[in-house]
Write a protein that holds these residues in place. Sequence first.
Motif, PDB file in Angstrom:
ATOM      1  N   ASN A 169     -97.789  24.037 148.037  1.00  0.00           N
ATOM      2  CA  ASN A 169     -96.484  24.618 147.724  1.00  0.00           C
ATOM      3  C   ASN A 169     -96.239  25.829 148.619  1.00  0.00           C
ATOM      4  O   ASN A 169     -97.118  26.701 148.771  1.00  0.00           O
ATOM      5  N   GLN A 170     -95.037  25.911 149.168  1.00  0.00           N
ATOM      6  CA  GLN A 170     -94.667  27.007 150.069  1.00  0.00           C
ATOM      7  C   GLN A 170     -93.303  27.541 149.666  1.00  0.00           C
ATOM      8  O   GLN A 170     -92.321  26.795 149.639  1.00  0.00           O
ATOM      9  N   GLU A 171     -93.216  28.862 149.336  1.00  0.00           N
ATOM     10  CA  GLU A 171     -91.942  29.482 148.976  1.00  0.00           C
ATOM     11  C   GLU A 171     -91.121  29.732 150.238  1.00  0.00           C
ATOM     12  O   GLU A 171     -91.644  30.160 151.272  1.00  0.00           O
TER      13      GLU A 171
ATOM     14  N   LYS B  96     -87.172  31.277 151.541  1.00  0.00           N
ATOM     15  CA  LYS B  96     -85.970  32.038 151.161  1.00  0.00           C
ATOM     16  C   LYS B  96     -84.686  31.319 151.575  1.00  0.00           C
ATOM     17  O   LYS B  96     -83.703  31.312 150.856  1.00  0.00           O
ATOM     18  N   GLY B  97     -84.680  30.722 152.739  1.00  0.00           N
ATOM     19  CA  GLY B  97     -83.478  30.049 153.212  1.00  0.00           C
ATOM     20  C   GLY B  97     -83.545  28.549 152.966  1.00  0.00           C
ATOM     21  O   GLY B  97     -84.219  28.072 152.043  1.00  0.00           O
ATOM     22  N   VAL B  98     -82.844  27.805 153.837  1.00  0.00           N
ATOM     23  CA  VAL B  98     -82.803  26.350 153.700  1.00  0.00           C
ATOM     24  C   VAL B  98     -83.489  25.673 154.879  1.00  0.00           C
ATOM     25  O   VAL B  98     -83.200  24.518 155.199  1.00  0.00           O
ATOM     26  N   ILE B  99     -84.428  26.394 155.515  1.00  0.00           N
ATOM     27  CA  ILE B  99     -85.173  25.856 156.650  1.00  0.00           C
ATOM     28  C   ILE B  99     -86.652  26.128 156.418  1.00  0.00           C
ATOM     29  O   ILE B  99     -87.045  27.246 156.079  1.00  0.00           O
ATOM     30  N   PHE B 100     -87.465  25.083 156.595  1.00  0.00           N
ATOM     31  CA  PHE B 100     -88.917  25.221 156.472  1.00  0.00           C
ATOM     32  C   PHE B 100     -89.543  24.702 157.758  1.00  0.00           C
ATOM     33  O   PHE B 100     -89.283  23.567 158.178  1.00  0.00           O
ATOM     34  N   SER B 101     -90.372  25.558 158.362  1.00  0.00           N
ATOM     35  CA  SER B 101     -91.039  25.185 159.614  1.00  0.00           C
ATOM     36  C   SER B 101     -92.489  24.865 159.327  1.00  0.00           C
ATOM     37  O   SER B 101     -93.215  25.676 158.726  1.00  0.00           O
ATOM     38  N   PHE B 102     -92.900  23.689 159.778  1.00  0.00           N
ATOM     39  CA  PHE B 102     -94.292  23.259 159.631  1.00  0.00           C
ATOM     40  C   PHE B 102     -94.969  23.493 160.972  1.00  0.00           C
ATOM     41  O   PHE B 102     -94.632  22.831 161.968  1.00  0.00           O
ATOM     42  N   PRO B 103     -95.922  24.437 161.051  1.00  0.00           N
ATOM     43  CA  PRO B 103     -96.394  24.895 162.371  1.00  0.00           C
ATOM     44  C   PRO B 103     -97.123  23.840 163.184  1.00  0.00           C
ATOM     45  O   PRO B 103     -96.964  23.787 164.405  1.00  0.00           O
ATOM     46  N   SER B 104     -97.937  23.037 162.532  1.00  0.00           N
ATOM     47  CA  SER B 104     -98.728  22.070 163.288  1.00  0.00           C
ATOM     48  C   SER B 104     -98.930  20.815 162.449  1.00  0.00           C
ATOM     49  O   SER B 104     -99.282  20.904 161.267  1.00  0.00           O
ATOM     50  N   VAL B 105     -98.691  19.685 163.052  1.00  0.00           N
ATOM     51  CA  VAL B 105     -98.827  18.414 162.355  1.00  0.00           C
ATOM     52  C   VAL B 105     -99.902  17.573 163.028  1.00  0.00           C
ATOM     53  O   VAL B 105    -100.188  17.746 164.218  1.00  0.00           O
ATOM     54  N   ASP B 106    -100.486  16.694 162.236  1.00  0.00           N
ATOM     55  CA  ASP B 106    -101.487  15.756 162.737  1.00  0.00           C
ATOM     56  C   ASP B 106    -100.815  14.393 162.859  1.00  0.00           C
ATOM     57  O   ASP B 106    -100.341  13.823 161.869  1.00  0.00           O
ATOM     58  N   TYR B 107    -100.775  13.888 164.101  1.00  0.00           N
ATOM     59  CA  TYR B 107    -100.075  12.628 164.321  1.00  0.00           C
ATOM     60  C   TYR B 107    -100.797  11.427 163.712  1.00  0.00           C
ATOM     61  O   TYR B 107    -100.262  10.328 163.708  1.00  0.00           O
ATOM     62  N   GLU B 108    -101.986  11.636 163.227  1.00  0.00           N
ATOM     63  CA  GLU B 108    -102.715  10.564 162.559  1.00  0.00           C
ATOM     64  C   GLU B 108    -102.445  10.531 161.052  1.00  0.00           C
ATOM     65  O   GLU B 108    -103.008   9.702 160.348  1.00  0.00           O
TER      66      GLU B 108
ATOM     67  N   TYR C  57     -96.827  12.232 156.193  1.00  0.00           N
ATOM     68  CA  TYR C  57     -96.484  13.365 155.331  1.00  0.00           C
ATOM     69  C   TYR C  57     -95.335  13.014 154.374  1.00  0.00           C
ATOM     70  O   TYR C  57     -94.433  12.243 154.723  1.00  0.00           O
ATOM     71  N   THR C  58     -95.381  13.664 153.212  1.00  0.00           N
ATOM     72  CA  THR C  58     -94.325  13.550 152.200  1.00  0.00           C
ATOM     73  C   THR C  58     -93.886  14.952 151.806  1.00  0.00           C
ATOM     74  O   THR C  58     -94.742  15.825 151.548  1.00  0.00           O
ATOM     75  N   PHE C  59     -92.568  15.185 151.742  1.00  0.00           N
ATOM     76  CA  PHE C  59     -92.021  16.505 151.444  1.00  0.00           C
ATOM     77  C   PHE C  59     -91.061  16.429 150.252  1.00  0.00           C
ATOM     78  O   PHE C  59     -90.262  15.479 150.136  1.00  0.00           O
ATOM     79  N   TYR C  60     -91.131  17.458 149.383  1.00  0.00           N
ATOM     80  CA  TYR C  60     -90.195  17.659 148.272  1.00  0.00           C
ATOM     81  C   TYR C  60     -89.692  19.104 148.331  1.00  0.00           C
ATOM     82  O   TYR C  60     -90.394  19.998 148.833  1.00  0.00           O
ATOM     83  N   VAL C  61     -88.495  19.350 147.744  1.00  0.00           N
ATOM     84  CA  VAL C  61     -87.933  20.702 147.663  1.00  0.00           C
ATOM     85  C   VAL C  61     -87.286  20.876 146.294  1.00  0.00           C
ATOM     86  O   VAL C  61     -86.662  19.942 145.760  1.00  0.00           O
ATOM     87  N   ARG C  62     -87.428  22.091 145.708  1.00  0.00           N
ATOM     88  CA  ARG C  62     -86.701  22.457 144.494  1.00  0.00           C
ATOM     89  C   ARG C  62     -86.235  23.897 144.614  1.00  0.00           C
ATOM     90  O   ARG C  62     -86.739  24.662 145.455  1.00  0.00           O
ATOM     91  N   SER C  63     -85.291  24.302 143.734  1.00  0.00           N
ATOM     92  CA  SER C  63     -84.650  25.620 143.859  1.00  0.00           C
ATOM     93  C   SER C  63     -84.534  26.290 142.498  1.00  0.00           C
ATOM     94  O   SER C  63     -84.594  25.629 141.453  1.00  0.00           O
ATOM     95  N   LYS C  64     -84.309  27.632 142.557  1.00  0.00           N
ATOM     96  CA  LYS C  64     -83.983  28.403 141.359  1.00  0.00           C
ATOM     97  C   LYS C  64     -83.193  29.642 141.765  1.00  0.00           C
ATOM     98  O   LYS C  64     -83.145  30.012 142.948  1.00  0.00           O
ATOM     99  N   ILE C  65     -82.581  30.319 140.780  1.00  0.00           N
ATOM    100  CA  ILE C  65     -81.815  31.531 141.042  1.00  0.00           C
ATOM    101  C   ILE C  65     -82.778  32.664 141.386  1.00  0.00           C
ATOM    102  O   ILE C  65     -83.778  32.883 140.689  1.00  0.00           O
ATOM    103  N   ASN C  66     -82.472  33.383 142.467  1.00  0.00           N
ATOM    104  CA  ASN C  66     -83.338  34.494 142.864  1.00  0.00           C
ATOM    105  C   ASN C  66     -83.065  35.730 142.009  1.00  0.00           C
ATOM    106  O   ASN C  66     -82.151  35.758 141.195  1.00  0.00           O
TER     107      ASN C  66
END
Length: 348
Positions: free
Chosen positions: A168-170, A172-184, A187-196
Amino acid sequence: MAVPGASLVPILLLGLGTCLAASPSPKGVECILFNEEYMTCTWGSGQTLTANYSLYYWYENKLPVVECQQYLWDRSVRIGCRFEQSEIIQFQAFYVRVNASCNGQTLEIPSNRMELQNLVKPEAPVNLTIHNMSGNQLQLTWSSPYPKEQCLEHVVKYKSNKDTSWTNQEVKGVIFSFPSVDYEKYYTFYVRSKINNYCGNTQLWSEWSVPVFWGNNSTSKGVAEEQLQWFWIHTVLIPIASCLLLLVLVVLLVRMERVWVIIMPRIPNPSKNFDDLFITHNGDFQEWVGVPKDVVESFKPNYSESICHVSELPSKEGYERLQDNGTHLPGVPGQQEHGPYKSSYVGA
């Protein structure tokens, strides 16, 4: 989940009668403002309610007290109230009161103070998109149906096909950068939100979004091959095996039927063989067996006989007695005639 400030203070009154005693008092009222479009307040979660409940609400320094206009029902019992957007006022103290009545007796349960901006639950993020960046980086973007996007904070949940737990990664905005991926990996990604904390004080998270996937060609090929294998197993091998098993069962059944016929032969029913004799030939056996008519006629008698009268002659003793008595039998010659016993009679 109990919302802070939304629970009721149960007031237990003695002597309210068996109806209210059998119907438990609501443990609390839970109010949730969905995406700032509508709100529901429910009570008695997980309990069996039997009394007649009514909800009244009002805002601080704003009268009058108003009864709920849209009740929520479960098995003909009121379990909550729905509020439209026009009835919702944020940043003002909100109060509700639930009355439980039965047989003319009423149990009044007031509520604590609630702030509706702290009860907002946004909708799940949509339009998740993965972008391939330089240096083995990925960028995940999304959008939210919530009208005040600046009031949201997000959590990204991701895992590869070789991981055993989610990360899980918090954000603040609507962009998430994944620094390094393994091509082998795949990946599966989910996102959820709440009031700050700038727009409210809540722990109500949205539901998880629809997942998005990423993987290289080899990984995708491996997944595709695995899916193809399962496709052949489910659509080809299993039906063929089922048909073969059914065929074996049919053959065994036929063989067992033959064995049963040998062990317990059926008794023939001869009545059907004589239906033609009695129905078509009316019981004529000769016609039924096909005997020619000329042969049948040859067995019929075809001759006539004349009548022959036969008389019995008396014995010798009887004849002599008749002679002594002078009786002459008709057709028998007298003394002057030669009879069959004349010689023996004269010799006497």
